[in-house]
Design an enzyme around this catalytic site. Sequence first.
Site, PDB file in Angstrom:
ATOM      1  N   LYS A  41       1.046  -1.352   0.391  1.00 17.50           N
ATOM      2  CA  LYS A  41       0.291   0.456  -0.369  1.00 17.50           C
ATOM      3  C   LYS A  41       1.158   1.346  -0.150  1.00 17.50           C
ATOM      4  O   LYS A  41       0.821   2.361  -0.836  1.00 17.50           O
ATOM      5  CB  LYS A  41      -1.056   0.121   1.541  1.00 17.50           C
ATOM      6  CG  LYS A  41      -1.697  -1.836   1.383  1.00 17.50           C
ATOM      7  CD  LYS A  41      -2.401  -1.123   2.625  1.00 17.50           C
ATOM      8  CE  LYS A  41      -2.064  -1.194   3.925  1.00 17.50           C
ATOM      9  NZ  LYS A  41      -1.572  -2.537   4.538  1.00 17.50           N
ATOM     10  N   ARG A  49      -9.284   0.690   8.087  1.00 16.56           N
ATOM     11  CA  ARG A  49      -9.704  -0.540   8.490  1.00 16.56           C
ATOM     12  C   ARG A  49     -10.237  -1.543   9.267  1.00 16.56           C
ATOM     13  O   ARG A  49     -10.298  -2.819  10.199  1.00 16.56           O
ATOM     14  CB  ARG A  49      -8.197   0.161   9.730  1.00 16.56           C
ATOM     15  CG  ARG A  49      -6.783  -1.135   8.590  1.00 16.56           C
ATOM     16  CD  ARG A  49      -6.244  -0.397  10.186  1.00 16.56           C
ATOM     17  NE  ARG A  49      -4.422  -1.601   9.913  1.00 16.56           N
ATOM     18  CZ  ARG A  49      -3.941  -0.900   8.598  1.00 16.56           C
ATOM     19  NH1 ARG A  49      -3.487   0.705   8.534  1.00 16.56           N
ATOM     20  NH2 ARG A  49      -2.336  -1.691   9.358  1.00 16.56           N
ATOM     21  N   ARG A  93      12.364  -6.384   4.573  1.00 13.24           N
ATOM     22  CA  ARG A  93      11.891  -4.417   5.194  1.00 13.24           C
ATOM     23  C   ARG A  93      13.063  -4.444   6.629  1.00 13.24           C
ATOM     24  O   ARG A  93      13.609  -3.199   6.386  1.00 13.24           O
ATOM     25  CB  ARG A  93      11.090  -3.951   5.231  1.00 13.24           C
ATOM     26  CG  ARG A  93      10.856  -2.673   5.452  1.00 13.24           C
ATOM     27  CD  ARG A  93       9.717  -1.795   5.327  1.00 13.24           C
ATOM     28  NE  ARG A  93       8.305  -2.762   6.639  1.00 13.24           N
ATOM     29  CZ  ARG A  93       7.235  -2.069   6.577  1.00 13.24           C
ATOM     30  NH1 ARG A  93       6.881  -1.485   5.271  1.00 13.24           N
ATOM     31  NH2 ARG A  93       6.227  -2.377   7.375  1.00 13.24           N
ATOM     32  N   ARG A 126      10.776  -0.055  12.039  1.00 10.04           N
ATOM     33  CA  ARG A 126       9.352   0.072  12.828  1.00 10.04           C
ATOM     34  C   ARG A 126      10.034  -1.334  13.856  1.00 10.04           C
ATOM     35  O   ARG A 126       9.455  -2.612  13.585  1.00 10.04           O
ATOM     36  CB  ARG A 126       9.084  -0.455  11.680  1.00 10.04           C
ATOM     37  CG  ARG A 126       8.017   0.445  11.069  1.00 10.04           C
ATOM     38  CD  ARG A 126       6.992   0.098  10.599  1.00 10.04           C
ATOM     39  NE  ARG A 126       5.998  -0.732  10.368  1.00 10.04           N
ATOM     40  CZ  ARG A 126       4.610  -0.524   9.965  1.00 10.04           C
ATOM     41  NH1 ARG A 126       4.684   0.218   8.293  1.00 10.04           N
ATOM     42  NH2 ARG A 126       3.929  -0.746   9.878  1.00 10.04           N
TER      43      ARG A 126
HETATM   44  P1  AP5 Z   1       4.252  -1.665   1.690  1.00  6.55           P
HETATM   45  O1  AP5 Z   1       4.337  -0.819   0.561  1.00  6.55           O
HETATM   46  O2  AP5 Z   1       4.881  -0.554   3.576  1.00  6.55           O
HETATM   47  O3  AP5 Z   1       3.230  -2.416   2.452  1.00  6.55           O
HETATM   48  P2  AP5 Z   1       2.301  -1.793   2.922  1.00  6.55           P
HETATM   49  O4  AP5 Z   1       0.738  -2.404   2.949  1.00  6.55           O
HETATM   50  O5  AP5 Z   1       2.504  -0.157   3.540  1.00  6.55           O
HETATM   51  O6  AP5 Z   1       2.728  -2.279   4.573  1.00  6.55           O
HETATM   52  P3  AP5 Z   1       2.517  -1.678   6.141  1.00  6.55           P
HETATM   53  O7  AP5 Z   1       3.739  -2.592   6.874  1.00  6.55           O
HETATM   54  O8  AP5 Z   1       2.989  -0.111   5.736  1.00  6.55           O
HETATM   55  O9  AP5 Z   1       0.402  -1.813   6.344  1.00  6.55           O
HETATM   56  P4  AP5 Z   1       0.608  -1.763   7.685  1.00  6.55           P
HETATM   57  O10 AP5 Z   1      -1.122  -1.876   7.593  1.00  6.55           O
HETATM   58  O11 AP5 Z   1       1.400  -3.413   8.381  1.00  6.55           O
HETATM   59  O12 AP5 Z   1       1.236  -1.043   8.665  1.00  6.55           O
HETATM   60  P5  AP5 Z   1       0.666   0.656   8.924  1.00  6.55           P
HETATM   61  O13 AP5 Z   1       1.827   1.300   8.415  1.00  6.55           O
HETATM   62  O14 AP5 Z   1      -0.125   1.449   8.557  1.00  6.55           O
HETATM   63  O15 AP5 Z   1       5.902  -2.890   1.500  1.00  6.55           O
HETATM   64  C1  AP5 Z   1       5.879  -3.641   2.417  1.00  6.55           C
HETATM   65  C2  AP5 Z   1       7.461  -3.946   2.292  1.00  6.55           C
HETATM   66  O16 AP5 Z   1       7.260  -5.250   0.737  1.00  6.55           O
HETATM   67  C3  AP5 Z   1       8.744  -3.606   1.911  1.00  6.55           C
HETATM   68  O17 AP5 Z   1       9.785  -3.918   1.763  1.00  6.55           O
HETATM   69  C4  AP5 Z   1       8.353  -3.431  -0.199  1.00  6.55           C
HETATM   70  O18 AP5 Z   1       9.180  -2.081  -0.535  1.00  6.55           O
HETATM   71  C5  AP5 Z   1       7.709  -4.011  -0.751  1.00  6.55           C
HETATM   72  N1  AP5 Z   1       7.814  -4.642  -1.595  1.00  6.55           N
HETATM   73  C6  AP5 Z   1       6.416  -3.966  -1.367  1.00  6.55           C
HETATM   74  N2  AP5 Z   1       5.456  -4.213  -2.704  1.00  6.55           N
HETATM   75  C7  AP5 Z   1       6.091  -5.560  -3.465  1.00  6.55           C
HETATM   76  C8  AP5 Z   1       5.945  -5.701  -4.654  1.00  6.55           C
HETATM   77  N3  AP5 Z   1       4.990  -5.997  -5.168  1.00  6.55           N
HETATM   78  N4  AP5 Z   1       6.969  -7.010  -5.181  1.00  6.55           N
HETATM   79  C9  AP5 Z   1       7.452  -7.139  -4.270  1.00  6.55           C
HETATM   80  N5  AP5 Z   1       7.952  -6.040  -3.161  1.00  6.55           N
HETATM   81  C10 AP5 Z   1       7.292  -5.455  -2.526  1.00  6.55           C
HETATM   82  O19 AP5 Z   1      -0.151   0.378  10.545  1.00  6.55           O
HETATM   83  C11 AP5 Z   1       0.236   0.079  11.999  1.00  6.55           C
HETATM   84  C12 AP5 Z   1       0.041   0.369  12.388  1.00  6.55           C
HETATM   85  O20 AP5 Z   1      -0.185   1.538  12.687  1.00  6.55           O
HETATM   86  C13 AP5 Z   1      -1.062  -1.078  12.997  1.00  6.55           C
HETATM   87  O21 AP5 Z   1      -0.564  -2.058  12.948  1.00  6.55           O
HETATM   88  C14 AP5 Z   1      -2.188  -0.016  13.754  1.00  6.55           C
HETATM   89  O22 AP5 Z   1      -1.380  -0.391  14.974  1.00  6.55           O
HETATM   90  C15 AP5 Z   1      -2.441   1.362  13.467  1.00  6.55           C
HETATM   91  N6  AP5 Z   1      -2.232   1.707  12.242  1.00  6.55           N
HETATM   92  C16 AP5 Z   1      -2.979   2.515  11.415  1.00  6.55           C
HETATM   93  N7  AP5 Z   1      -3.601   2.833  10.492  1.00  6.55           N
HETATM   94  C17 AP5 Z   1      -4.827   2.548  11.781  1.00  6.55           C
HETATM   95  C18 AP5 Z   1      -6.179   2.258  11.236  1.00  6.55           C
HETATM   96  N8  AP5 Z   1      -6.643   3.309  10.215  1.00  6.55           N
HETATM   97  N9  AP5 Z   1      -6.795   1.900  12.819  1.00  6.55           N
HETATM   98  C19 AP5 Z   1      -6.476   2.016  13.488  1.00  6.55           C
HETATM   99  N10 AP5 Z   1      -5.178   0.913  13.830  1.00  6.55           N
HETATM  100  C20 AP5 Z   1      -4.058   1.790  12.516  1.00  6.55           C
END
Ligand code: AP5
Length: 192
Positions: free
Chosen positions: A13, A87, A126, A138
């Site tokens: 994402k 979410r 990552r 992270r």
């Molecule tokens: P990346 O693009 O970073 O993937 P992502 O889907 O953004 O993954 P995140 O780990 O950032 O998502 P998340 O949903 O767990 O975290 P968030 O910050 O939202 O890619 C990941 C890796 O894969 C990278 O190394 C990239 O290079 C690689 N990659 C990408 N595409 C690829 C491809 N096609 N092929 C190969 N490699 C690839 O949330 C963190 C925390 O915040 C949550 O756990 C929660 O505690 C809180 N939080 C955030 N939002 C909310 C909400 N709305 N409600 C409640 N709690 C929330």
Amino acid sequence: MNIILLGPPGAGKGTQAARLVEDRDMIQLSTGDMLREARTSGTEMGKKVAAVMDRGELVTDEIVIGLIREKLEGPEKGGFIFDGFPRTLAQADALEALMAEMGKKLDCAIELRVRDEVLVDRIVNRAKEAAAAGKPVRADDNEESLKVRLMEYYKKTSPLLGYYHAKDKLKRVDGLAEMAVVEASIKAILDS
Ligand code: AP5
């Protein structure tokens, strides 16, 4: 256009949102980034959510809806990309109400379809790459927290696929493809 990128942790994402920001002048609204920023700057809210995030659990709807509300009041440019929000069904309802209140509309929710095994590899890599480059790792990028993050996704976020399907807004792309191919698939949806 205003779009949601939907998918489990590591689905890509953030990666795809960054490419759309670069190429289409869109605005990325990542609740994960906003929460991490609040932690780094040491706000009360940041302190409150730190342990919850590190365990891989979701923070409260109230907190993230408040964060999104503030950002929606700002400039719109080429449109908003919601990354990691909504979410839960409550967040999805709140987003719809907020958009209506502000005279905006959501165009589509794009699901990045992936497999769990690949997600574990991506997240572990990552963390390794960040450590090797001397960048902060992270606190939730470890296998234990990832299990919780995935379970939170299946229990609380995956029902949104049905929610947006029922509203005829759900689109799907293969998130296992090369990053450039995923990007092209998303842009094809935006252009259609
Ligand atoms: P990346 O693009 O970073 O993937 P992502 O889907 O953004 O993954 P995140 O780990 O950032 O998502 P998340 O949903 O767990 O975290 P968030 O910050 O939202 O890619 C990941 C890796 O894969 C990278 O190394 C990239 O290079 C690689 N990659 C990408 N595409 C690829 C491809 N096609 N092929 C190969 N490699 C690839 O949330 C963190 C925390 O915040 C949550 O756990 C929660 O505690 C809180 N939080 C955030 N939002 C909310 C909400 N709305 N409600 C409640 N709690 C929330």
